[in-house]
Scaffold this motif. Structure first.
Motif, PDB file in Angstrom:
ATOM      1  N   VAL A 151       0.834  -1.204   0.000  1.00 47.99           N
ATOM      2  CA  VAL A 151       0.000   0.000   0.000  1.00 47.99           C
ATOM      3  C   VAL A 151       0.869   1.255   0.000  1.00 47.99           C
ATOM      4  O   VAL A 151       0.608   2.216  -0.731  1.00 47.99           O
ATOM      5  CB  VAL A 151      -0.948  -0.009   1.220  1.00 47.99           C
ATOM      6  CG1 VAL A 151      -1.721   1.310   1.303  1.00 47.99           C
ATOM      7  CG2 VAL A 151      -1.917  -1.180   1.135  1.00 47.99           C
ATOM      8  N   ALA A 152       1.921   1.261   0.819  1.00 50.33           N
ATOM      9  CA  ALA A 152       2.794   2.434   0.911  1.00 50.33           C
ATOM     10  C   ALA A 152       3.552   2.666  -0.399  1.00 50.33           C
ATOM     11  O   ALA A 152       3.754   3.811  -0.812  1.00 50.33           O
ATOM     12  CB  ALA A 152       3.780   2.262   2.069  1.00 50.33           C
ATOM     13  N   ALA A 153       3.984   1.579  -1.060  1.00 53.82           N
ATOM     14  CA  ALA A 153       4.690   1.713  -2.339  1.00 53.82           C
ATOM     15  C   ALA A 153       3.785   2.320  -3.397  1.00 53.82           C
ATOM     16  O   ALA A 153       4.195   3.175  -4.185  1.00 53.82           O
ATOM     17  CB  ALA A 153       5.201   0.345  -2.796  1.00 53.82           C
ATOM     18  N   ILE A 192      11.374  -5.974  -1.283  1.00 52.82           N
ATOM     19  CA  ILE A 192      12.446  -5.939  -0.278  1.00 52.82           C
ATOM     20  C   ILE A 192      11.901  -5.510   1.080  1.00 52.82           C
ATOM     21  O   ILE A 192      12.193  -6.129   2.114  1.00 52.82           O
ATOM     22  CB  ILE A 192      13.573  -4.989  -0.732  1.00 52.82           C
ATOM     23  CG1 ILE A 192      14.236  -5.524  -2.007  1.00 52.82           C
ATOM     24  CG2 ILE A 192      14.622  -4.824   0.373  1.00 52.82           C
ATOM     25  CD1 ILE A 192      15.205  -4.558  -2.652  1.00 52.82           C
ATOM     26  N   ALA A 193      11.109  -4.430   1.086  1.00 56.87           N
ATOM     27  CA  ALA A 193      10.602  -3.904   2.353  1.00 56.87           C
ATOM     28  C   ALA A 193       9.440  -4.727   2.900  1.00 56.87           C
ATOM     29  O   ALA A 193       9.167  -4.690   4.099  1.00 56.87           O
ATOM     30  CB  ALA A 193      10.143  -2.457   2.166  1.00 56.87           C
ATOM     31  N   GLY A 194       8.739  -5.477   2.019  1.00 54.14           N
ATOM     32  CA  GLY A 194       7.579  -6.242   2.436  1.00 54.14           C
ATOM     33  C   GLY A 194       7.882  -7.687   2.787  1.00 54.14           C
ATOM     34  O   GLY A 194       8.239  -7.995   3.941  1.00 54.14           O
ATOM     35  N   PRO A 195       7.765  -8.607   1.816  1.00 54.60           N
ATOM     36  CA  PRO A 195       7.984 -10.025   2.126  1.00 54.60           C
ATOM     37  C   PRO A 195       9.368 -10.319   2.713  1.00 54.60           C
ATOM     38  O   PRO A 195       9.488 -11.111   3.661  1.00 54.60           O
ATOM     39  CB  PRO A 195       7.814 -10.701   0.755  1.00 54.60           C
ATOM     40  CG  PRO A 195       6.924  -9.788  -0.014  1.00 54.60           C
ATOM     41  CD  PRO A 195       7.273  -8.404   0.437  1.00 54.60           C
ATOM     42  N   GLU A 427       9.179   1.367   6.050  1.00 52.58           N
ATOM     43  CA  GLU A 427       9.057   2.612   5.298  1.00 52.58           C
ATOM     44  C   GLU A 427      10.431   3.117   4.838  1.00 52.58           C
ATOM     45  O   GLU A 427      10.583   3.610   3.714  1.00 52.58           O
ATOM     46  CB  GLU A 427       8.386   3.677   6.173  1.00 52.58           C
ATOM     47  CG  GLU A 427       6.888   3.512   6.340  1.00 52.58           C
ATOM     48  CD  GLU A 427       6.128   4.234   5.257  1.00 52.58           C
ATOM     49  OE1 GLU A 427       5.805   3.579   4.251  1.00 52.58           O
ATOM     50  OE2 GLU A 427       5.841   5.422   5.420  1.00 52.58           O
ATOM     51  N   THR A 428      11.426   2.999   5.706  1.00 54.89           N
ATOM     52  CA  THR A 428      12.768   3.484   5.370  1.00 54.89           C
ATOM     53  C   THR A 428      13.386   2.646   4.248  1.00 54.89           C
ATOM     54  O   THR A 428      13.998   3.187   3.310  1.00 54.89           O
ATOM     55  CB  THR A 428      13.669   3.446   6.618  1.00 54.89           C
ATOM     56  OG1 THR A 428      13.053   4.223   7.650  1.00 54.89           O
ATOM     57  CG2 THR A 428      15.046   4.006   6.319  1.00 54.89           C
ATOM     58  N   ILE A 429      13.250   1.324   4.339  1.00 56.29           N
ATOM     59  CA  ILE A 429      13.768   0.444   3.286  1.00 56.29           C
ATOM     60  C   ILE A 429      13.060   0.727   1.964  1.00 56.29           C
ATOM     61  O   ILE A 429      13.695   0.826   0.905  1.00 56.29           O
ATOM     62  CB  ILE A 429      13.590  -1.036   3.688  1.00 56.29           C
ATOM     63  CG1 ILE A 429      14.459  -1.366   4.902  1.00 56.29           C
ATOM     64  CG2 ILE A 429      13.928  -1.962   2.519  1.00 56.29           C
ATOM     65  CD1 ILE A 429      14.133  -2.718   5.535  1.00 56.29           C
TER      66      ILE A 429
END
Length: 446
Positions: A151-153, A192-195, A427-429
């Protein structure tokens, strides 16, 4: 006024904004307007031009975005009410299987959030993560981190999201390149930031059992088909993409070229998508005209508040530009020897950390860097790459002054410390990965 004084005015304005929003608990709209007036006064702007600059900033920002956000809000609400969003999420889970459900959550979040505001997408999709967690008896962290990452992406990098659309418009970027580079940033960033990050941090952080899902079970037989649901979401993106692609193969000024320019404008693309959702989906499902009117009306209420805050951010940006604060700070940053793409990322990230709002960080950064980059005559593709860098910086290091930080904690039951380890790192990644893609693209396009 000398550069040091102007830079101090910029820093003081942002710090005052932080104090008013976090300590004084002033509404962001009022705080932004007040700080804008203060920045104009302390930078030495003529008194009779401050109000005109504020009006210019509000109109220049909302003149484009108000139409996009209003139509986009109605489009997303209709897709939710008709079950199109649920259909995509359910199909993703079936396709990936329960063992790879964390990938399914990330992809579902990325696709389903396209027509929705960040907060709305989370509210609509979080129940699916709870249901899967109960079924698999797995750690909720491993599922919600990919969902929030998707969602953030989508919210940070992909059109027709309000922040990417705003960036593309304010930076005068090419919308087609914005779609392409946004996908290049959002997909690896989400993975990368999710799974990946979700799998790692779930070994160290465990959320309590998911709260009971109060949403009714979805009857898959009553939902629109997966193909039609996905086509509806992608429809406005295809129209915008056709404009960019067609412009390379048609004669400028020709009849076909003009039609491609017309249907590919975000106003027309989202308007046609909204009409298709109403007449091709809602009415065909038997939704009454009164219900459609109610759905559209309810979608506009939260959109109005969001637009006011965005407009106030545009006022602040315009005051920074017209007062000379923006050019001074921008030139000082570039003068430090930083590459322009890296400077965009750092500046956006710094403003995000200080005041919390990703949208305000984007708008303020545009105001600071545009006076520097406008004389350099970058192409629409290069400006799209810089927009991605700004978008990436605007979401890093989310902490207690960001509404998303508390939204994550509220839905997952995480403590502040757990939210910092999970949400903030995600969020940072995500932002850093996306910005790196933007920097590489800028260098390749130069």
């Amino acid at each position: 006024m000398n550069t040091a004084t102007l830079v101090l005015t910029a820093a003081g304005s942002v710090l005052l904004l932080l104090f008013l929003v976090m300590k004084a608990r002033m509404h962001a709209f009022v705080a932004l307007m007040l700080v804008s007036v203060g920045a104009g006064l302390f930078s030495g702007m003529p008194l009779d031009s401050i109000a005109d600059t504020m009006q210019k900033g509000m109109g220049g920002t909302l003149g484009f975005l108000a139409v996009v956000v209003a139509l986009g809000a109605m489009f997303g609400k209709i897709l939710h009410e008709t079950g199109a969003v649920d259909q995509i999420a359910i199909r993703m889970l079936k396709s990936f299987g329960e063992h790879r459900a964390h990938y399914a959550m990330g992809v579902a979040g990325l696709i389903c959030a396209l027509p929705l505001f960040f907060e709305v997408a989370v509210v609509l999709l979080i129940s699916i993560a709870f249901a899967v967690a109960r079924r698999t008896q797995g750690n909720l962290v491993k599922l919600v981190i990919p969902l929030f990452a998707g969602v953030a992406a989508s919210a940070a990098f992909l059109l027709p999201g309000p922040a990417p659309m705003l960036l593309a418009a304010q930076m005068h970027a090419d919308f087609g390149w914005m779609i392409l580079l946004g996908l290049c940033a959002a997909i690896p960033g989400m993975l990368i930031a999710g799974p990946l990050w979700g799998s790692i941090i779930s070994r160290h952080v465990t959320f309590s059992s998911p709260p009971e899902d109060k949403q009714p079970d979805v009857d898959a037989a009553q939902l629109p088909s997966f193909g039609f649901s996905l086509s509806l979401i992608l429809f406005p993106l295809i129209l915008v993409g056709l404009k960019t692609i067609g412009a390379r193969f048609t004669e400028p000024g020709s009849h076909l070229y003009q039609w491609l320019e017309f249907i590919g404008h975000p106003f027309i693309a989202i308007l046609l998508a909204c009409l298709l959702a109403i007449y091709g989906l809602a009415y065909r499902q038997g939704m009454s005209k009164e219900k459609v009117m109610q759905v559209c009306g309810s979608a506009l209420q939260p959109a109005g508040i969001i637009l006011l805050v965005i407009g106030a951010g545009g006022v602040f940006k315009q005051v920074l530009v017209d007062s000379g604060v923006g050019p001074a700070l921008g030139h000082a940053l570039i003068g430090a020897g930083l590459p322009i793409a890296l400077a965009c990322f750092i500046l956006s990230g710094a403003i995000r950390i200080i005041q919390g709002s990703a949208t305000v960080a984007c708008l303020t950064t545009v105001g600071l860097v545009m006076p520097v980059i406008e004389p350099l005559a970058y192409s629409g593709a290069q400006l799209a790459a810089l927009s991605i860098c700004i978008g990436g910086g605007s979401i890093i290091f989310s902490h207690v002054n960001d509404a998303g930080f508390w939204l994550f904690g509220r839905f997952t039951g995480a403590s502040e410390g757990e939210t910092l380890k999970t949400w903030t790192m995600m969020e940072t990644i995500l932002g850093t990965t996306g910005a790196i893609v933007g920097m590489v693209a800028f260098e390749l396009l130069s």
